[in-house]
Structure formats: structure tokens, C-alpha cells
Design a protein around this motif. Structure first.
Motif, PDB file in Angstrom:
ATOM      1  N   UNK A  48       4.963  33.176  -9.098  1.00 15.82           N
ATOM      2  CA  UNK A  48       4.992  31.913  -9.819  1.00 15.82           C
ATOM      3  C   UNK A  48       6.020  32.018 -10.938  1.00 15.82           C
ATOM      4  N   UNK A  49       6.989  31.102 -11.009  1.00 15.86           N
ATOM      5  CA  UNK A  49       7.984  31.151 -12.057  1.00 15.86           C
ATOM      6  C   UNK A  49       7.442  30.520 -13.329  1.00 15.86           C
ATOM      7  N   UNK A  50       8.205  30.694 -14.413  1.00 10.45           N
ATOM      8  CA  UNK A  50       7.731  30.243 -15.724  1.00 10.45           C
ATOM      9  C   UNK A  50       7.608  28.722 -15.768  1.00 10.45           C
ATOM     10  N   UNK A  51       8.589  28.008 -15.191  1.00 11.25           N
ATOM     11  CA  UNK A  51       8.548  26.544 -15.234  1.00 11.25           C
ATOM     12  C   UNK A  51       7.310  26.000 -14.522  1.00 11.25           C
ATOM     13  N   UNK A  52       6.999  26.554 -13.352  1.00 10.17           N
ATOM     14  CA  UNK A  52       5.805  26.094 -12.629  1.00 10.17           C
ATOM     15  C   UNK A  52       4.537  26.433 -13.397  1.00 10.17           C
ATOM     16  N   UNK A  53       4.488  27.624 -14.007  1.00 12.21           N
ATOM     17  CA  UNK A  53       3.310  27.992 -14.798  1.00 12.21           C
ATOM     18  C   UNK A  53       3.105  27.023 -15.959  1.00 12.21           C
ATOM     19  N   UNK A  54       4.187  26.646 -16.621  1.00 16.55           N
ATOM     20  CA  UNK A  54       4.061  25.694 -17.735  1.00 16.55           C
ATOM     21  C   UNK A  54       3.606  24.322 -17.242  1.00 16.55           C
ATOM     22  N   UNK A  55       4.092  23.901 -16.059  1.00 14.78           N
ATOM     23  CA  UNK A  55       3.652  22.614 -15.507  1.00 14.78           C
ATOM     24  C   UNK A  55       2.162  22.643 -15.175  1.00 14.78           C
ATOM     25  N   UNK A  56       1.686  23.757 -14.620  1.00 18.11           N
ATOM     26  CA  UNK A  56       0.263  23.857 -14.280  1.00 18.11           C
ATOM     27  C   UNK A  56      -0.583  23.827 -15.548  1.00 18.11           C
ATOM     28  N   UNK A  57      -0.154  24.570 -16.580  1.00 16.15           N
ATOM     29  CA  UNK A  57      -0.906  24.570 -17.841  1.00 16.15           C
ATOM     30  C   UNK A  57      -0.939  23.176 -18.453  1.00 16.15           C
ATOM     31  N   UNK A  58       0.199  22.483 -18.455  1.00 16.95           N
ATOM     32  CA  UNK A  58       0.229  21.124 -19.007  1.00 16.95           C
ATOM     33  C   UNK A  58      -0.681  20.192 -18.217  1.00 16.95           C
ATOM     34  N   UNK A  59      -0.658  20.317 -16.881  1.00 20.44           N
ATOM     35  CA  UNK A  59      -1.516  19.457 -16.052  1.00 20.44           C
ATOM     36  C   UNK A  59      -2.992  19.710 -16.322  1.00 20.44           C
ATOM     37  N   UNK A  60      -3.378  20.975 -16.505  1.00 15.80           N
ATOM     38  CA  UNK A  60      -4.792  21.277 -16.753  1.00 15.80           C
ATOM     39  C   UNK A  60      -5.221  20.848 -18.157  1.00 15.80           C
ATOM     40  N   UNK A  61      -4.350  21.001 -19.128  1.00 15.36           N
ATOM     41  CA  UNK A  61      -4.696  20.549 -20.486  1.00 15.36           C
ATOM     42  C   UNK A  61      -4.899  19.036 -20.510  1.00 15.36           C
ATOM     43  N   UNK A  62      -3.953  18.311 -19.924  1.00 13.27           N
ATOM     44  CA  UNK A  62      -4.110  16.848 -19.869  1.00 13.27           C
ATOM     45  C   UNK A  62      -5.332  16.479 -19.038  1.00 13.27           C
ATOM     46  N   UNK A  63      -5.558  17.223 -17.936  1.00 11.92           N
ATOM     47  CA  UNK A  63      -6.711  16.939 -17.090  1.00 11.92           C
ATOM     48  C   UNK A  63      -8.025  17.144 -17.802  1.00 11.92           C
TER      49      UNK A  63
END
Length: 380
Positions: A1-16
Motif C-alpha cells: 500500500x503506498x502512502x497516498x492510498x493509505x492517506x485516502x483510506x484514513x481520510x475516508x474512515x475519519x469522515x465515515x
């Protein structure tokens, strides 16, 4: 998993997590109201309209958020939106819990490291080698579990969205039937187009050669001198050789005998030799593909190379045949002038042939070049 995808997943879960709280609050308000409105039809209909007015925008916001996790083939209608929101809020809170544990673990680690670096012992725990080894192993294990938990929640988010908002089995079956009907019609059209081209080649090429051959033989029979007969027979011999060559070309375009006798690699080598321009073939298949896939790969390469030599004024062509899991990837790239029309007879026929095998076909040919023709074909 690259850094950009990891940040997108974290942002999606925080907003979720935040939207899950909103959805839970809305459910706690809507459920009692729905029970109260059940005995009254007019009130029940008004409540349903109000629920849709609130639920549909929330579901659309969720789909936009899930776009951070990956593509979704879903449509936000009005049928199962309330069910989706009711099933999603526990997943959102679960994601918030996993993120909370991650924050607690990271902050605790930072607290211990900071205290030991300044000569303190947080919670009375000294930095002995045994303690450091124990906490290091425990931290790595807990971090691994947190990362797996984050990925699991992200996958569960997508699965819930597809389950409630994605196409139903009936819709998927209808799409498949429509796709099969289109590909069947495309194959019939491609076969008819190829038949017309073969007939045209036979009429304009081989037939004209045979007519010329018959005329020369007739003139040789009526020749008055041996020298004239020899000259006419020499011309007839040359015409016969040209007719045989053109007939072989037509047969080669119908189906290459090399595929059956020598295999795909040698057939592609024959295409490269006949191209008239330098062609480099990188063959990366480790196993023999099925016959129908092998034939499609051959025709894609042959048509793309022929177009590059005849129409694109290419000086170099590179062919790549690769494996990507269970998919065979074909790429043909030339340095010609570009401007190839994907809707043209040859390329459109290739697109229909590839689609008939549930594959994908693409032509990228901007004016000025270069041209890239690619196809992805399932192995089975």
C-alpha cells in the motif's frame, strides 16, 4: 500500500466515523416517528417522503466519500437507501474505534519514548532491555493488527455499499444479456466484413493475375516464333508466381497456418518479417493460451503492425505480449504519424473480436503519434 492510498483510506474512515454518528442520530429520530406514523396512511407517506429527502443526499455523500477507497458501480436511487444507511453506521463506528486504538497506541509509544529520552520513567517502567524488547514486539503486533483492521473496515464499507446500492442479480443478468447480444452482433458483422475483404482481394488481385496468365498462355500458343513463345511463357511464369504469392497472402490473412504448426510466438515472428518495417516482439507468455485467445492475439498484432507499416509511416514498431494474472495483455506501439481511427474497418473489427472474448480493446493515436493499440484478454 503506498502512502497516498493509505492517506485516502484514513481520510475516508475519519469522515465515515463522523457521518456514522449523523446516520445513527437520524435513525434514532426516524425510528420512533415511523412507528407513530404506521397507523396513519397519510402520515406514513409523508414520513417516507421526508426519509427519502434526508437519506438520498446522505447516501450520495457516502458514495463520494467511498470514492477515496476505490471505484464503485452503484446508483443512489430511493429503494434501498434507508437500508444502506441503517447497515452502514455500525461499520462507520467500527472504523472510528479502530482509528481510536491506533491513536492511543501511537500516543502511548510517543509518551514512553519522550519520557525515557528525558530521563523519566512513565508509569514507573524503566527502559531496561527486556522492557524495550517486550514493548517493541507488542507495538509491532498491535500496529499490524490496526493496519489490518483499517483495511478490513475499508473493504467492509465497499461491500456494504455494493450490497445495498449496487446492481441486483437481475440487473447484472440483464446487463450480461445485453453485452452478449452486442458482442454476438459484432462478431457477425466482423466476420461479414472480413469475408467481403477476402472477396475483394480475390477479385481485384488473384483473379486479375489469373486472367493475365490465361491471356499470356493463349498468346504463347499462337506465337509465330520460338523467341516470342519463350518471352510470353516467361511472363506467364512470373504472373503465376505473383498469383501464388497473392493467394498465399489472402490465405495468411484468413488464418495463419503457423498458429497450428509452430505456435503463437513463431506466427508473430512471421508477422514481423512480413511487416516491411523493423518490428521488435517481446513475448512473455509462460503457458500456451487457448486457441480462441491465441487467434485473437495474433489478429490484433497483425492488424496493428500492418496499419503501422501501410498507413502510419512508422519507422519502428514494438510488440509486447505479457501476462497479468489470468489476463493476457497485448500492446503494439509505433512511432508513426498517428491519427488512427478506432472506428475504421480493421480496428473496429478487432474491437468486436476482443469483446466477444470478454476482453478490452483500446486505441490511443493522437495526431502526430505515437500510436498505441492494446488489448486485454482473459486466459479462459
Amino acid at each position: 500500500m503506498n502512502v497516498a492510498r493509505a492517506l485516502r483510506i484514513l481520510a475516508a474512515l475519519i469522515i465515515g466515523t463522523l457521518t456514522a454518528v449523523v446516520e445513527l442520530a437520524g435513525l434514532l429520530v426516524a425510528a420512533p416517528l415511523a412507528l407513530l406514523c404506521l397507523p396513519h396512511p397519510a402520515a406514513r407517506r409523508a414520513g417516507e417522503r421526508l426519509l427519502r429527502a434526508v437519506a438520498v443526499p446522505l447516501a450520495r455523500a457516502e458514495i463520494r466519500r467511498l470514492g477515496l477507497l476505490g471505484g464503485l458501480d452503484v446508483t443512489v436511487g430511493t429503494g434501498r437507501v434507508a437500508g444502506y444507511l441503517a447497515a452502514r453506521w455500525p461499520v462507520g463506528l467500527l472504523g472510528g474505534l479502530v482509528l481510536f486504538l491506533l491513536v492511543v497506541g501511537v500516543s502511548t509509544s510517543v509518551l514512553f519514548v519522550w519520557g525515557w529520552a528525558h530521563g523519566e520513567s512513565p508509569d514507573g517502567i524503566p527502559p531496561t532491555p527486556g522492557i524495550l524488547a517486550y514493548l517493541g514486539v507488542a507495538g509491532i503486533v498491535l500496529l499490524f493488527l490496526d493496519i489490518m483492521g483499517i483495511q478490513g473496515v475499508a473493504a467492509l464499507e465497499l461491500r456494504v455499499a455494493r450490497r445495498f446500492l449496487g446492481p441486483s442479480p437481475t440487473e447484472l443478468l440483464e446487463r450480461r444479456i445485453d453485452e452478449l447480444a452486442r458482442t454476438r452482433a459484432g462478431v457477425v458483422s466482423a466476420v461479414d466484413q472480413e469475408r467481403r475483404r477476402i472477396e475483394r482481394d480475390l477479385h481485384d488481385g488473384v483473379q486479375q493475375r489469373l486472367v493475365a496468365l490465361a491471356v499470356l498462355i493463349g498468346r504463347a500458343r499462337r506465337g509465330r516464333t520460338p523467341q516470342l513463345r519463350d518471352d510470353l511463357l516467361q511472363q506467364a511464369h512470373e504472373e503465376a508466381q505473383e498469383a501464388l504469392r497473392e493467394l498465399r497472402e489472402v490465405a495468411w490473412r484468413v488464418y495463419p497456418a503457423e498458429l497450428d504448426t509452430l505456435g503463437l510466438r513463431e506466427a508473430l515472428s512471421a508477422v514481423a518479417e512480413r511487416a516491411g518495417v523493423p518490428v521488435t516482439v517481446a513475448y512473455g507468455l509462460t503457458a500456451h493460451p487457448p486457441t480462441e485467445v491465441e487467434t485473437a492475439v495474433y489478429f490484433v498484432v497483425r492488424e496493428a503492425v500492418t496499419n503501422a507499416a501501410k498507413h502510419a509511416a512508422a519507422g519502428q514498431v514494438r510488440v509486447e505480449i505479457l501476462e497479468d494474472g489470468d489476463t493476457i495483455v497485448v500492446r503494439v506501439r509505433d512511432d508513426g504519424r498517428g491519427g488512427a481511427d478506432p472506428g475504421g474497418g480493421g480496428l473496429s473489427g478487432l474491437a468486436r473480436r476482443v469483446a466477444a472474448l470478454d476482453g478490452r480493446f483500446r486505441v490511443d493515436s493522437p495526431p502526430g503519434g505515437p500510436t498505441a493499440v492494446s488489448a486485454e484478454l482473459p486466459r479462459a
